[in-house]
Motif scaffolding. Structure first.
Motif, PDB file in Angstrom:
ATOM      1  N   ALA A   9      -7.378   0.776 -18.596  1.00 13.51           N
ATOM      2  CA  ALA A   9      -7.547   1.130 -20.008  1.00 13.51           C
ATOM      3  C   ALA A   9      -8.926   0.675 -20.505  1.00 13.51           C
ATOM      4  CB  ALA A   9      -6.440   0.488 -20.837  1.00 13.51           C
ATOM      5  N   GLU A  10      -9.329  -0.534 -20.121  1.00 10.32           N
ATOM      6  CA  GLU A  10     -10.642  -1.042 -20.552  1.00 10.32           C
ATOM      7  C   GLU A  10     -11.775  -0.207 -19.972  1.00 10.32           C
ATOM      8  OE1 GLU A  10     -10.992  -5.250 -19.740  1.00 10.32           O
ATOM      9  OE2 GLU A  10      -9.170  -5.645 -20.919  1.00 10.32           O
ATOM     10  N   MET A  11     -11.623   0.182 -18.712  1.00 12.38           N
ATOM     11  CA  MET A  11     -12.670   0.990 -18.079  1.00 12.38           C
ATOM     12  C   MET A  11     -12.813   2.336 -18.789  1.00 12.38           C
ATOM     13  SD  MET A  11     -14.149  -0.751 -15.785  1.00 12.38           S
ATOM     14  CE  MET A  11     -14.938   0.209 -14.492  1.00 12.38           C
ATOM     15  N   GLU A  12     -11.664   2.921 -19.146  1.00  9.81           N
ATOM     16  CA  GLU A  12     -11.729   4.207 -19.835  1.00  9.81           C
ATOM     17  C   GLU A  12     -12.345   4.055 -21.214  1.00  9.81           C
ATOM     18  OE1 GLU A  12      -7.852   6.136 -19.231  1.00  9.81           O
ATOM     19  OE2 GLU A  12      -8.382   5.898 -17.098  1.00  9.81           O
ATOM     20  N   GLN A  13     -12.021   2.946 -21.862  1.00 11.83           N
ATOM     21  CA  GLN A  13     -12.594   2.684 -23.179  1.00 11.83           C
ATOM     22  C   GLN A  13     -14.126   2.554 -23.092  1.00 11.83           C
ATOM     23  OE1 GLN A  13     -10.764  -0.735 -24.954  1.00 11.83           O
ATOM     24  NE2 GLN A  13     -10.275   0.465 -26.778  1.00 11.83           N
ATOM     25  N   LEU A  14     -14.583   1.991 -21.975  1.00 13.97           N
ATOM     26  CA  LEU A  14     -16.033   1.855 -21.777  1.00 13.97           C
ATOM     27  C   LEU A  14     -16.697   3.177 -21.390  1.00 13.97           C
ATOM     28  CD1 LEU A  14     -16.085  -1.528 -19.837  1.00 13.97           C
ATOM     29  CD2 LEU A  14     -17.374  -1.067 -21.927  1.00 13.97           C
ATOM     30  N   GLY A  15     -15.890   4.217 -21.207  1.00 15.93           N
ATOM     31  CA  GLY A  15     -16.453   5.539 -20.909  1.00 15.93           C
ATOM     32  C   GLY A  15     -16.489   5.894 -19.439  1.00 15.93           C
ATOM     33  N   PHE A  16     -15.793   5.108 -18.609  1.00 22.46           N
ATOM     34  CA  PHE A  16     -15.773   5.422 -17.177  1.00 22.46           C
ATOM     35  C   PHE A  16     -14.618   6.359 -16.842  1.00 22.46           C
ATOM     36  CE2 PHE A  16     -17.942   1.258 -17.034  1.00 22.46           C
ATOM     37  CZ  PHE A  16     -18.996   1.549 -16.181  1.00 22.46           C
ATOM     38  N   ILE A  17     -14.833   7.183 -15.828  1.00 20.87           N
ATOM     39  CA  ILE A  17     -13.701   7.840 -15.162  1.00 20.87           C
ATOM     40  C   ILE A  17     -13.355   6.845 -14.059  1.00 20.87           C
ATOM     41  CG2 ILE A  17     -12.982   9.795 -13.733  1.00 20.87           C
ATOM     42  CD1 ILE A  17     -15.214  11.393 -15.273  1.00 20.87           C
ATOM     43  N   TYR A  18     -12.178   6.233 -14.162  1.00 24.58           N
ATOM     44  CA  TYR A  18     -11.870   5.086 -13.293  1.00 24.58           C
ATOM     45  C   TYR A  18     -10.679   5.396 -12.413  1.00 24.58           C
ATOM     46  CZ  TYR A  18     -10.506   0.269 -12.102  1.00 24.58           C
ATOM     47  OH  TYR A  18     -10.161  -0.886 -11.431  1.00 24.58           O
ATOM     48  N   LYS A  19     -10.892   5.339 -11.091  1.00 27.63           N
ATOM     49  CA  LYS A  19      -9.797   5.633 -10.158  1.00 27.63           C
ATOM     50  C   LYS A  19      -9.591   4.436  -9.251  1.00 27.63           C
ATOM     51  CE  LYS A  19     -10.510  10.457 -10.645  1.00 27.63           C
ATOM     52  NZ  LYS A  19      -9.600  11.555 -10.530  1.00 27.63           N
ATOM     53  N   SER A  20      -8.382   3.861  -9.329  1.00 30.09           N
ATOM     54  CA  SER A  20      -8.114   2.672  -8.510  1.00 30.09           C
ATOM     55  C   SER A  20      -6.943   2.963  -7.584  1.00 30.09           C
ATOM     56  CB  SER A  20      -7.881   1.461  -9.423  1.00 30.09           C
ATOM     57  OG  SER A  20      -6.873   1.736 -10.370  1.00 30.09           O
ATOM     58  N   ILE A  21      -6.272   1.919  -7.132  1.00 29.47           N
ATOM     59  CA  ILE A  21      -5.203   2.107  -6.133  1.00 29.47           C
ATOM     60  C   ILE A  21      -3.834   1.896  -6.779  1.00 29.47           C
ATOM     61  CG2 ILE A  21      -4.258   1.267  -3.918  1.00 29.47           C
ATOM     62  CD1 ILE A  21      -7.020   2.093  -3.322  1.00 29.47           C
ATOM     63  N   GLY A  22      -3.004   2.920  -6.739  1.00 31.18           N
ATOM     64  CA  GLY A  22      -1.614   2.769  -7.172  1.00 31.18           C
ATOM     65  C   GLY A  22      -1.441   2.500  -8.652  1.00 31.18           C
ATOM     66  N   ARG A  23      -2.395   2.989  -9.472  1.00 27.27           N
ATOM     67  CA  ARG A  23      -2.252   2.790 -10.911  1.00 27.27           C
ATOM     68  C   ARG A  23      -2.669   4.079 -11.634  1.00 27.27           C
ATOM     69  NH1 ARG A  23      -5.568  -2.456 -12.416  1.00 27.27           N
ATOM     70  NH2 ARG A  23      -7.250  -1.292 -11.464  1.00 27.27           N
ATOM     71  N   ASN A  77       0.837  -1.206   0.000  1.00 30.39           N
ATOM     72  CA  ASN A  77       0.000   0.000   0.000  1.00 30.39           C
ATOM     73  C   ASN A  77       0.871   1.256   0.000  1.00 30.39           C
ATOM     74  OD1 ASN A  77      -2.486  -1.203  -0.257  1.00 30.39           O
ATOM     75  ND2 ASN A  77      -2.857  -1.347   1.947  1.00 30.39           N
ATOM     76  N   ALA A  78       1.997   1.206   0.709  1.00 29.70           N
ATOM     77  CA  ALA A  78       2.928   2.343   0.672  1.00 29.70           C
ATOM     78  C   ALA A  78       3.510   2.486  -0.734  1.00 29.70           C
ATOM     79  CB  ALA A  78       4.037   2.148   1.702  1.00 29.70           C
ATOM     80  N   ILE A  79       3.839   1.334  -1.340  1.00 33.70           N
ATOM     81  CA  ILE A  79       4.360   1.371  -2.724  1.00 33.70           C
ATOM     82  C   ILE A  79       3.299   1.977  -3.661  1.00 33.70           C
ATOM     83  CG2 ILE A  79       5.107  -0.081  -4.690  1.00 33.70           C
ATOM     84  CD1 ILE A  79       7.249  -0.084  -2.588  1.00 33.70           C
ATOM     85  N   SER A  80       2.022   1.698  -3.372  1.00 35.86           N
ATOM     86  CA  SER A  80       0.950   2.221  -4.237  1.00 35.86           C
ATOM     87  C   SER A  80       0.944   3.751  -4.236  1.00 35.86           C
ATOM     88  CB  SER A  80      -0.419   1.672  -3.814  1.00 35.86           C
ATOM     89  OG  SER A  80      -0.939   2.362  -2.689  1.00 35.86           O
ATOM     90  N   VAL A  81       1.322   4.340  -3.107  1.00 37.45           N
ATOM     91  CA  VAL A  81       1.373   5.805  -3.035  1.00 37.45           C
ATOM     92  C   VAL A  81       2.474   6.322  -3.967  1.00 37.45           C
ATOM     93  CG1 VAL A  81       1.697   7.798  -1.501  1.00 37.45           C
ATOM     94  CG2 VAL A  81       0.577   5.722  -0.624  1.00 37.45           C
ATOM     95  N   ILE A  82       3.627   5.637  -3.917  1.00 36.06           N
ATOM     96  CA  ILE A  82       4.756   6.032  -4.787  1.00 36.06           C
ATOM     97  C   ILE A  82       4.370   5.822  -6.255  1.00 36.06           C
ATOM     98  CG2 ILE A  82       7.229   5.657  -5.277  1.00 36.06           C
ATOM     99  CD1 ILE A  82       6.727   6.545  -2.415  1.00 36.06           C
ATOM    100  N   CYS A  83       3.632   4.744  -6.519  1.00 38.65           N
ATOM    101  CA  CYS A  83       3.205   4.473  -7.900  1.00 38.65           C
ATOM    102  C   CYS A  83       2.302   5.593  -8.403  1.00 38.65           C
ATOM    103  CB  CYS A  83       2.459   3.139  -7.978  1.00 38.65           C
ATOM    104  SG  CYS A  83       3.540   1.728  -7.827  1.00 38.65           S
ATOM    105  N   GLU A  84       1.366   6.009  -7.554  1.00 38.84           N
ATOM    106  CA  GLU A  84       0.462   7.085  -7.980  1.00 38.84           C
ATOM    107  C   GLU A  84       1.233   8.369  -8.245  1.00 38.84           C
ATOM    108  OE1 GLU A  84      -3.048   7.517  -5.486  1.00 38.84           O
ATOM    109  OE2 GLU A  84      -3.476   5.373  -5.674  1.00 38.84           O
ATOM    110  N   ALA A  85       2.227   8.627  -7.405  1.00 37.39           N
ATOM    111  CA  ALA A  85       2.991   9.868  -7.556  1.00 37.39           C
ATOM    112  C   ALA A  85       3.923   9.833  -8.762  1.00 37.39           C
ATOM    113  CB  ALA A  85       3.792  10.136  -6.289  1.00 37.39           C
ATOM    114  N   SER A  86       4.307   8.623  -9.191  1.00 45.68           N
ATOM    115  CA  SER A  86       5.311   8.538 -10.254  1.00 45.68           C
ATOM    116  C   SER A  86       4.756   8.021 -11.576  1.00 45.68           C
ATOM    117  CB  SER A  86       6.434   7.591  -9.798  1.00 45.68           C
ATOM    118  OG  SER A  86       5.893   6.295  -9.600  1.00 45.68           O
ATOM    119  N   GLY A  87       3.498   7.609 -11.581  1.00 46.67           N
ATOM    120  CA  GLY A  87       2.916   7.088 -12.818  1.00 46.67           C
ATOM    121  C   GLY A  87       3.199   5.610 -13.042  1.00 46.67           C
ATOM    122  N   ALA A  88       3.743   4.933 -12.040  1.00 41.96           N
ATOM    123  CA  ALA A  88       3.966   3.480 -12.174  1.00 41.96           C
ATOM    124  C   ALA A  88       2.681   2.727 -11.810  1.00 41.96           C
ATOM    125  CB  ALA A  88       5.113   3.059 -11.261  1.00 41.96           C
TER     126      ALA A  88
END
Ligand code: UGA
Length: 429
Positions: free
Chosen positions: A415-429, A219-230
């Motif tokens: 990517a699939e969620m966005e293609q379906l037209g969703f604004i999709y917010k998940s964890i660390g991605r 979960n800590a790594i997920s924060v770094i991922c969100e901040a860095s685009g990983a």
């Protein structure tokens, strides 16, 4: 082997049924007469995959029975397992009054040699206290041995874990109970570790704390991922393939919950403190878990701006998949936070809605996961039920006012969620 299990909760009931399944004669005892009545009528007090069939089969075979009498359990059995709750006290330490009470009851009923086995999760040194208590309250001065035999089953996979354990830990300070304990577990063909009582007690707290640490780490790594685009899932897969690390328990989430990890961490921190060690590492694990929920909630708040009167669908109420347990559920905590800000909730869980009703009111409970998001400004996924992956996403999207999905369990591909037209917010991605 003749076995009594005192305490018919998750651990006691599953263990009793599994012991019966491998050929032992088991009596499950509980002071809750209603629970014992329910079990005698063939109904299960909890949802656990495969448990009802297992209980029915072993009751029918005459290997499993239920009773409210500790005396009956002690008289009928050579080995008595204690599997009663060890709830947290306000200061984080453990309430051992149920263990102590059962130890006294067993002592009063003992008329010959017995092995008393602690299966509940307890602080190190509890076994010694149990032995002292039995000596003090046993009038007839019969011989006995105390064993620590911690349980590692996960809710939702309890029967599977109990019948196929990675290892069986037998903690005893005497050689006498070892052959009997080994005989009980022999049919499982699992590796058996024989150690002293304190080490066995510590193995349990150390194992749960390490698993919680793994979750907080990712979960800590997920924060770094969100901040860095990983992408945290790519990172988890990459590090998990190192056999020294392993992929299990590296799923980033909105935080861990349940009746074990939060309680066991607090207890372990407290015990360590009493033993003169400040377990700052575990305090940080707790802190990361708390802020993970804060961060997820803030993500919802930042996106929706004002939460008052917003209609939000919530998928999942149980603290994890495959269970109806809502104790310390991150999903329920999130619902309460959303309600506090004035959001209006429509909720669904495949198994936990019955138990959720006792702790979550003023929401609309729905019977079909595909209707949860109807008319909603956002949809939140809070529990990792595999069936949520089968959502009819086209239909969900079409019925939402705003197609925004907050996924606290990373169930979908961004990517699939966005293609379906969703604004999709998940964890660390
Ligand atoms: C846990 C341990 O896994 C068992 O080995 C132990 O016997 C049990 O506690 C206990 O002490 O009785 P349990 O609480 O049933 O089992 O649930 P877990 O499967 O460990 O999950 C705990 C929490 O961590 C859940 O909220 C789950 O969603 C979360 N989790 C788990 C994550 O957020 N990410 C992961 O990668 C794994």
């Amino acid at each position: 082997m003749k076995i009594a299990i005192i305490g018919t909760g998750y651990v006691g009931l599953v263990t009793g049924a599994c012991f019966a399944e491998i050929g032992h004669q088991v009596v499950c005892v509980d002071c809750d007469a209603e629970k014992i009545h329910t079990l005698k009528t063939g109904l299960m007090p909890i949802y656990e995959p495969g448990l009802d069939e297992l209980v029915a089969r072993n009751v029918a075979a005459g290997r499993l029975e239920f009773s409210t009498s500790t005396q009956e359990g002690v008289e009928k059995s050579t080995v008595i397992f204690i599997a009663v709750p060890t709830p947290p006290l306000p200061d984080g330490s453990v309430d051992l009054s149920f263990i102590e009470g059962v130890a006294r009851d067993i002592a009063r009923c003992m008329t010959g040699y017995r092995i008393i086995v602690d299966k509940s999760t307890v602080p190190v040194k509890t076994g010694e206290k149990v032995a002292e208590t039995i000596t003090r309250y046993c009038k007839s001065r019969v011989a006995f041995d105390v064993v620590s035999n911690p349980e590692f089953l996960r809710e939702g996979f309890a029967v599977e874990d109990c019948l196929h354990p990675d290892r069986v830990v037998i903690g005893t300070n005497s050689a006498r109970p070892v052959p009997t304990m080994k005989e009980i577990y022999a049919p499982l063909e699992a590796p058996i570790i024989v150690t002293d009582i304190s080490s066995a007690e510590l193995i349990k707290h150390a194992a749960n704390s390490f698993l919680a640490l793994k979750i907080s780490y990712i979960n800590a790594i997920s924060v770094i991922c969100e901040a860095s685009g990983a992408n945290v899932m790519e990172v988890a897969n990459g590090i998990g393939m190192d056999s020294r690390i392993g992929r299990a328990f590296l799923d980033a989430s909105l935080g861990f919950g349940g009746s074990c990890f939060p309680k066991d961490l607090s207890a372990f921190v407290k015990i360590s403190e009493q033993l003169g060690y400040d377990f700052a590492l575990l305090r940080e694990v707790q802190h990361i878990n708390a802020i993970q929920m804060d961060r997820f909630f803030k993500k919802i708040q930042d996106t929706l701006w004002v939460l008052k009167d917003k209609n939000i669908g919530v998928l999942g109420l149980a603290f994890k998949q495959n269970t109806d347990d809502v104790r310390q559920s991150p999903a329920i905590e999130l619902c309460h936070r959303l309600q506090k800000e004035g959001a209006v909730l429509r909720v669904f869980d495949p198994k936990a809605m019955g138990k959720a009703r006792a702790v979550l009111s003023n929401v609309t409970y729905l019977e079909d996961m595909n209707t949860v998001a109807e008319g909603c400004d956002a949809l939140v996924i809070a529990t990792e039920w595999p069936e949520f992956k089968q959502l009819d996403l086209q239909r969900v999207r079409a019925t939402m006012v705003c197609p925004i999905v907050f996924d606290g369990r990373n169930l979908f591909d961004p990517a699939e969620m966005e293609q379906l037209g969703f604004i999709y917010k998940s964890i660390g991605r």
